[in-house]
Design an enzyme around this catalytic site. Structure first.
Site, PDB file in Angstrom:
ATOM      1  N   LEU A 189     -23.689  37.883   3.656  1.00 18.47           N
ATOM      2  CA  LEU A 189     -24.940  37.722   2.918  1.00 18.47           C
ATOM      3  C   LEU A 189     -25.420  36.311   3.202  1.00 18.47           C
ATOM      4  O   LEU A 189     -24.621  35.373   3.219  1.00 18.47           O
ATOM      5  CB  LEU A 189     -24.724  37.889   1.411  1.00 18.47           C
ATOM      6  N   ASP A 190     -26.719  36.148   3.422  1.00 18.99           N
ATOM      7  CA  ASP A 190     -27.268  34.824   3.717  1.00 18.99           C
ATOM      8  C   ASP A 190     -26.929  33.823   2.613  1.00 18.99           C
ATOM      9  O   ASP A 190     -26.711  34.196   1.462  1.00 18.99           O
ATOM     10  CB  ASP A 190     -28.799  34.884   3.854  1.00 18.99           C
ATOM     11  N   TYR A 191     -26.964  32.564   2.986  1.00 11.20           N
ATOM     12  CA  TYR A 191     -26.697  31.447   2.063  1.00 11.20           C
ATOM     13  C   TYR A 191     -27.512  31.577   0.769  1.00 11.20           C
ATOM     14  O   TYR A 191     -26.999  31.388  -0.329  1.00 11.20           O
ATOM     15  CB  TYR A 191     -27.049  30.143   2.791  1.00 11.20           C
TER      16      TYR A 191
END
Length: 242
Positions: A104-106
């Site tokens: 999952l993106d930052y």
């Protein structure tokens, strides 16, 4: 029934690396079985064989499976050269060598699965199995139905086609000029939802993954994790292979 397994599969299951990279390590002579270098990809090993990768013996761990409610501002990795928080920082009590399934993106929150079972991870991540993931996105602007229909056909970005298989408008705030969308994907390309919406001209302000296959965040708070039950692990396997 034979308990022999292909060497690359055993390496991948240990969580050291992917099966493809394991094959490369074997071909490059970086893998030993019972003290002897093995370069043949068809080699099979038993649970009693001693396997070393780059001089380090594989530890035989029992498989573990966790669901994590990832907060925003956390890297979906085991380490970060900039010193930012990574997902495994939230598992100090876990002895097993776990790794995230996908990422999952930052700046994205929500469900992230972690395991030490490479087979399980590969099963869930493989595009052909099409495990559905549901995201809720708050976007800047209010697209029309015609524009949203493009999500189902797919939009191009950097040579890739990015699409959703379903969408649902949850709410519209005309005063603030925002919309909250539920998007269901069967793929998980890098920054998939954000890039897709940017191509339509409606950047994502906030993003959360609320469902992964049959799993939801029900009863969990941000930053919490829990083991998957044996039933959930079985259901996810079946869901991926249906």
């Amino acid at each position: 029934m034979s308990n022999l397994e292909r060497l690359q599969k055993v390496i991948a299951q240990s969580g050291v690396t992917s099966r493809r990279k394991a094959e490369k390590l074997i071909e490059d002579g970086k893998v030993k079985v019972n003290g002897k270098v093995v370069t043949e990809l068809g080699t099979k090993v038993s649970p009693n064989d001693k396997v070393e990768v780059n001089g380090i013996q594989l530890e035989k761990e029992l498989p573990v499976y966790y669901m994590f409610y990832k907060p925003r501002g956390v890297i979906s990795s085991l380490s970060d050269d900039k010193g930012r928080k990574v997902v495994t920082d939230f598992f100090p009590e876990i002895d097993e060598r776990i790794f995230p399934i996908g990422r999952l993106d930052y700046d994205t929150s929500g469900i992230l699965l972690l395991t030490n079972d490479g087979n399980f991870a590969n099963l869930l991540m493989h595009p052909k199995h099409g495990v559905e993931k549901v995201y809720v996105a708050k976007i800047k602007g209010i697209p029309s139905k015609t524009e949203l229909a493009r999500l189902l056909k797919g939009v191009k970005d950097k040579g890739e086609v990015l699409k959703a298989i379903r969408y649902n408008i949850l709410s519209v705030d005309r005063k603030k000029g925002t919309m909250i969308l539920e998007l269901t994907l069967q793929e998980g390309k890098n920054r998939h939802v954000r890039r897709m919406m940017e191509q339509l001209g409606y950047p994502v302000l906030k993003l959360k993954r609320e469902k992964y296959g049959l799993l939801t965040l029900d009863g969990m708070r941000v930053g919490e994790h829990r083991p998957l039950t044996p039933k959930e692990v079985k259901q996810m396997r079946n869901h991926a292979t249906d």
